[in-house]
Design a protein around this motif. Structure first.
Motif, PDB file in Angstrom:
ATOM      1  N   ILE A  40       0.862  -1.176   0.000  1.00  0.00           N
ATOM      2  CA  ILE A  40       0.000   0.000   0.000  1.00  0.00           C
ATOM      3  C   ILE A  40       0.903   1.232   0.000  1.00  0.00           C
ATOM      4  CG2 ILE A  40      -1.697   1.357   1.297  1.00  0.00           C
ATOM      5  CD1 ILE A  40      -2.761  -1.281   2.414  1.00  0.00           C
ATOM      6  N   ILE A  41       0.660   2.142  -0.935  1.00  0.00           N
ATOM      7  CA  ILE A  41       1.440   3.376  -1.017  1.00  0.00           C
ATOM      8  C   ILE A  41       0.689   4.481  -0.284  1.00  0.00           C
ATOM      9  CG2 ILE A  41       2.543   5.062  -2.525  1.00  0.00           C
ATOM     10  CD1 ILE A  41       3.710   2.225  -2.717  1.00  0.00           C
ATOM     11  N   TYR A  42       1.357   5.075   0.693  1.00  0.00           N
ATOM     12  CA  TYR A  42       0.816   6.179   1.492  1.00  0.00           C
ATOM     13  C   TYR A  42       1.577   7.420   1.048  1.00  0.00           C
ATOM     14  CZ  TYR A  42      -0.757   8.346   5.965  1.00  0.00           C
ATOM     15  OH  TYR A  42      -1.324   9.126   6.948  1.00  0.00           O
ATOM     16  N   PHE A  43       0.948   8.227   0.170  1.00  0.00           N
ATOM     17  CA  PHE A  43       1.668   9.253  -0.582  1.00  0.00           C
ATOM     18  C   PHE A  43       1.270  10.651  -0.139  1.00  0.00           C
ATOM     19  CE2 PHE A  43       3.188  11.783  -4.075  1.00  0.00           C
ATOM     20  CZ  PHE A  43       4.233  11.059  -4.626  1.00  0.00           C
ATOM     21  N   PHE A  50       1.222   3.044  -9.937  1.00  0.00           N
ATOM     22  CA  PHE A  50       1.553   2.277  -8.733  1.00  0.00           C
ATOM     23  C   PHE A  50       0.708   1.010  -8.652  1.00  0.00           C
ATOM     24  CE2 PHE A  50       2.826   6.390  -6.264  1.00  0.00           C
ATOM     25  CZ  PHE A  50       4.054   6.397  -6.892  1.00  0.00           C
ATOM     26  N   ILE A  51      -0.573   1.127  -9.008  1.00  0.00           N
ATOM     27  CA  ILE A  51      -1.451  -0.053  -9.038  1.00  0.00           C
ATOM     28  C   ILE A  51      -0.966  -1.042 -10.093  1.00  0.00           C
ATOM     29  CG2 ILE A  51      -3.793  -0.885  -9.410  1.00  0.00           C
ATOM     30  CD1 ILE A  51      -3.495   0.724  -6.831  1.00  0.00           C
ATOM     31  N   ASP A  52      -0.611  -0.532 -11.261  1.00  0.00           N
ATOM     32  CA  ASP A  52      -0.098  -1.404 -12.329  1.00  0.00           C
ATOM     33  C   ASP A  52       1.164  -2.145 -11.882  1.00  0.00           C
ATOM     34  OD1 ASP A  52      -2.116  -0.690 -14.098  1.00  0.00           O
ATOM     35  OD2 ASP A  52      -0.945   0.917 -15.032  1.00  0.00           O
ATOM     36  N   LEU A  53       1.964  -1.509 -11.032  1.00  0.00           N
ATOM     37  CA  LEU A  53       3.193  -2.132 -10.532  1.00  0.00           C
ATOM     38  C   LEU A  53       2.908  -3.224  -9.490  1.00  0.00           C
ATOM     39  CD1 LEU A  53       5.490   1.000 -10.074  1.00  0.00           C
ATOM     40  CD2 LEU A  53       5.770  -0.807 -11.777  1.00  0.00           C
ATOM     41  N   GLY A  54       1.689  -3.221  -8.957  1.00  0.00           N
ATOM     42  CA  GLY A  54       1.335  -4.252  -7.988  1.00  0.00           C
ATOM     43  C   GLY A  54       0.832  -3.744  -6.660  1.00  0.00           C
ATOM     44  N   ALA A  55       0.718  -2.409  -6.496  1.00  0.00           N
ATOM     45  CA  ALA A  55       0.196  -1.876  -5.243  1.00  0.00           C
ATOM     46  C   ALA A  55      -1.259  -2.289  -5.062  1.00  0.00           C
ATOM     47  CB  ALA A  55       0.321  -0.360  -5.206  1.00  0.00           C
ATOM     48  N   ALA A  74      -3.333  -0.610  -3.043  1.00  0.00           N
ATOM     49  CA  ALA A  74      -4.094   0.635  -2.909  1.00  0.00           C
ATOM     50  C   ALA A  74      -3.111   1.789  -2.841  1.00  0.00           C
ATOM     51  CB  ALA A  74      -4.968   0.609  -1.658  1.00  0.00           C
ATOM     52  N   VAL A  75      -3.607   2.991  -3.131  1.00  0.00           N
ATOM     53  CA  VAL A  75      -2.853   4.224  -2.943  1.00  0.00           C
ATOM     54  C   VAL A  75      -3.716   5.151  -2.096  1.00  0.00           C
ATOM     55  CG1 VAL A  75      -1.734   6.211  -4.022  1.00  0.00           C
ATOM     56  CG2 VAL A  75      -1.703   3.977  -5.181  1.00  0.00           C
ATOM     57  N   ILE A  76      -3.157   5.611  -0.990  1.00  0.00           N
ATOM     58  CA  ILE A  76      -3.846   6.534  -0.094  1.00  0.00           C
ATOM     59  C   ILE A  76      -3.004   7.799  -0.015  1.00  0.00           C
ATOM     60  CG2 ILE A  76      -4.799   6.895   2.207  1.00  0.00           C
ATOM     61  CD1 ILE A  76      -6.132   4.583   0.790  1.00  0.00           C
ATOM     62  N   TYR A  97     -11.889   9.926  -5.096  1.00  0.00           N
ATOM     63  CA  TYR A  97     -11.308   8.592  -5.039  1.00  0.00           C
ATOM     64  C   TYR A  97     -11.933   7.749  -6.141  1.00  0.00           C
ATOM     65  CZ  TYR A  97     -15.671   7.858  -2.471  1.00  0.00           C
ATOM     66  OH  TYR A  97     -16.996   7.841  -2.106  1.00  0.00           O
ATOM     67  N   GLU A  98     -11.283   6.661  -6.476  1.00  0.00           N
ATOM     68  CA  GLU A  98     -11.780   5.778  -7.530  1.00  0.00           C
ATOM     69  C   GLU A  98     -11.258   4.373  -7.312  1.00  0.00           C
ATOM     70  OE1 GLU A  98     -10.219   6.485 -11.447  1.00  0.00           O
ATOM     71  OE2 GLU A  98      -8.144   6.703 -10.747  1.00  0.00           O
ATOM     72  N   TYR A  99     -11.836   3.421  -8.037  1.00  0.00           N
ATOM     73  CA  TYR A  99     -11.274   2.084  -8.171  1.00  0.00           C
ATOM     74  C   TYR A  99     -10.654   1.996  -9.551  1.00  0.00           C
ATOM     75  CZ  TYR A  99     -13.495   0.238  -3.953  1.00  0.00           C
ATOM     76  OH  TYR A  99     -13.858  -0.004  -2.651  1.00  0.00           O
ATOM     77  N   TYR A 100      -9.408   1.608  -9.591  1.00  0.00           N
ATOM     78  CA  TYR A 100      -8.699   1.428 -10.855  1.00  0.00           C
ATOM     79  C   TYR A 100      -8.248  -0.024 -10.927  1.00  0.00           C
ATOM     80  CZ  TYR A 100      -4.850   1.572 -14.230  1.00  0.00           C
ATOM     81  OH  TYR A 100      -4.018   1.303 -15.289  1.00  0.00           O
ATOM     82  N   ASN A 101      -8.717  -0.739 -11.931  1.00  0.00           N
ATOM     83  CA  ASN A 101      -8.456  -2.177 -12.041  1.00  0.00           C
ATOM     84  C   ASN A 101      -8.795  -2.905 -10.738  1.00  0.00           C
ATOM     85  OD1 ASN A 101      -7.620  -1.868 -14.678  1.00  0.00           O
ATOM     86  ND2 ASN A 101      -5.432  -1.893 -14.207  1.00  0.00           N
ATOM     87  N   GLY A 102      -9.885  -2.475 -10.123  1.00  0.00           N
ATOM     88  CA  GLY A 102     -10.370  -3.132  -8.910  1.00  0.00           C
ATOM     89  C   GLY A 102      -9.676  -2.706  -7.630  1.00  0.00           C
ATOM     90  N   LYS A 103      -8.734  -1.762  -7.715  1.00  0.00           N
ATOM     91  CA  LYS A 103      -7.970  -1.332  -6.539  1.00  0.00           C
ATOM     92  C   LYS A 103      -8.298   0.140  -6.225  1.00  0.00           C
ATOM     93  CE  LYS A 103      -5.749  -5.272  -6.737  1.00  0.00           C
ATOM     94  NZ  LYS A 103      -6.023  -6.370  -5.785  1.00  0.00           N
ATOM     95  N   PRO A 104      -8.446   0.487  -4.960  1.00  0.00           N
ATOM     96  CA  PRO A 104      -8.821   1.860  -4.615  1.00  0.00           C
ATOM     97  C   PRO A 104      -7.638   2.830  -4.658  1.00  0.00           C
ATOM     98  CG  PRO A 104      -8.697   0.508  -2.635  1.00  0.00           C
ATOM     99  CD  PRO A 104      -8.468  -0.414  -3.792  1.00  0.00           C
ATOM    100  N   ILE A 105      -7.926   4.016  -5.161  1.00  0.00           N
ATOM    101  CA  ILE A 105      -6.993   5.136  -5.127  1.00  0.00           C
ATOM    102  C   ILE A 105      -7.716   6.312  -4.473  1.00  0.00           C
ATOM    103  CG2 ILE A 105      -5.615   6.783  -6.440  1.00  0.00           C
ATOM    104  CD1 ILE A 105      -5.413   4.707  -8.679  1.00  0.00           C
TER     105      ILE A 105
END
Length: 386
Positions: free
Chosen positions: A177-180, A201-206, A208-210, A220-228
């Motif tokens: 999880i990236i805390y940015f 970051f999600i494409d790299l394997g994260a 989620a990004v918060i 906020y959104e879901y990108y490829n099923g992962k929350p940003i």
């Protein structure tokens, strides 16, 4: 596994500690939500120490420090992890940075995002529950106080280092999880560059990004099923003027990730704060905030719309005027103070993107078209839904 995230917490504009009981009252409502999660995290955006005996570093923007007693607010919140990857953790130099970091660690908090060098600053917080392993990586944009291979500071963003950290977490069987900490301050929308970066970051394997730093909520959104989460806004950042609501500065939301083996879900918890406390929104006030969030989230589906809004945002800023400050004689030793503002404009990713986009708008004759969106930006800064 449920992880609760809060954004920027700072007492740097408050000179007098109000007492332990006041701190407990201030954090009472969010602390309940923190206590219901398996793990929790907040970003500390000042250092602790005696201001009168401390020397601020040279930088553009304020140097934030508060007396040690303000740690009682963190004790009242009871997070498991405290992030220090931000543009204020080295505001008073190395000794105060480590004084703060030691205070947090000795109080039982896992402290990430700052260290004696860049390697230590990038070390993640590792948590586990019911067979699920997570690595939280705290990163910030490159403003002031960034660590290097040989000097202390914060985990300044480098794509190669973030990529390596994500890869290592995955190799260890952890969900990264990236805390940015980054973005354009007071902008209701993320820039095109931030959308691209966080999705990468999600494409790299994260998992989620918060993100945070903007001093206002973003969508906020879901990108490829992962929350940003593009920005949660401030968490608790009171100022003397906070007794009179200043709209987006005084509002934000907690982000809870519910992580299982095969998916991650996001739930947000809106709040407002004043000098006295953080108040979780309820009823119609909560409904109004969620409608506002809908206005902020909708453009994320359209890259052209995000670009158009960023163009309009650029017209509200005066960074380009700072270029007039540079003189050729500054290209020599001894002019650090004269160029520190320019250094931040070109070194910080958010500022740099703004300036580059402004010149591109001029070059491509897009300035007049962007003027139509300025009023939209202004209304959303006032939390009016368009």
């Amino acid at each position: 596994m449920k992880i609760m995230f809060a954004a920027d917490m700072s007492f740097g504009f408050n000179d007098i500690f109000a007492g332990k009981e006041k701190a407990q009252v201030a954090m009472a409502e969010p602390a309940k939500l923190f206590g219901q999660a398996d793990f929790s995290m907040v970003n500390l955006e000042n250092v602790f120490g005696n201001k009168a005996d401390s020397t601020p570093i040279m930088k553009s923007g304020p140097n934030l420090i508060s007396e040690d007693a303000f740690i009682e607010y963190i004790h009242a919140l009871k997070p498991d992890i405290v992030g220090m990857a931000n543009n204020h953790s080295k505001d008073y130099g190395e000794d105060i940075l480590f004084h703060t970091k030691d205070m947090l660690s000795e109080s039982g908090y896992t402290c990430i995002g700052a260290g004696k060098n860049i390697e230590e600053a990038y070390r993640p917080a590792k948590i586990s529950k019911d067979g699920i392993n997570v690595s939280i990586i705290a990163v910030c944009e490159n403003e002031f106080g960034i660590a290097t291979d040989t000097t202390s500071g914060t985990a300044g963003y480098r794509l190669g280092r973030v990529t390596k950290a994500i890869k290592l977490a995955l190799e260890e069987g952890h969900k990264p999880i990236i805390y940015f900490h980054g973005g354009n301050e007071t902008n209701p929308f993320p820039s095109p560059g931030k959308v691209e970066l966080y999705r990468h970051f999600i494409d790299l394997g994260a998992e989620a990004v918060i993100a945070m730093h903007t001093h206002c909520p973003q969508g906020y959104e879901y990108y490829n099923g992962k929350p940003i989460v593009y920005s949660m806004g401030n968490f608790f950042f009171p100022r003397a003027s906070t007794d009179k609501k200043r709209k987006t500065w005084d509002y934000g939301y907690l982000s809870e990730l519910d992580i299982s083996d095969d998916e991650v879900k996001l739930e947000i918890y809106p709040y407002s704060f004043d000098l006295e406390k953080v108040t979780m929104l309820q009823g119609e006030e909560n409904a109004d905030f969620m409608r506002y969030m809908g206005c902020l989230c909708q453009p994320l589906k359209d890259s052209k719309k995000i670009q158009s809004l960023f163009d309009s945002w650029c017209l509200t800023q005066g960074y380009i005027n700072s270029l007039e400050q540079y003189k050729t004689e500054y290209f020599a030793d001894g002019y650090a103070e004269e160029v520190m503002g320019l250094k931040n404009v070109f070194g910080c990713e958010a500022h740099n993107e703004l300036v580059k986009n402004t010149f591109l708008m001029i070059f491509e004759s897009r300035v007049e078209a962007a003027r139509a969106g300025v009023e939209v930006i202004r209304k959303l800064q006032a939390m009016e839904c368009i």
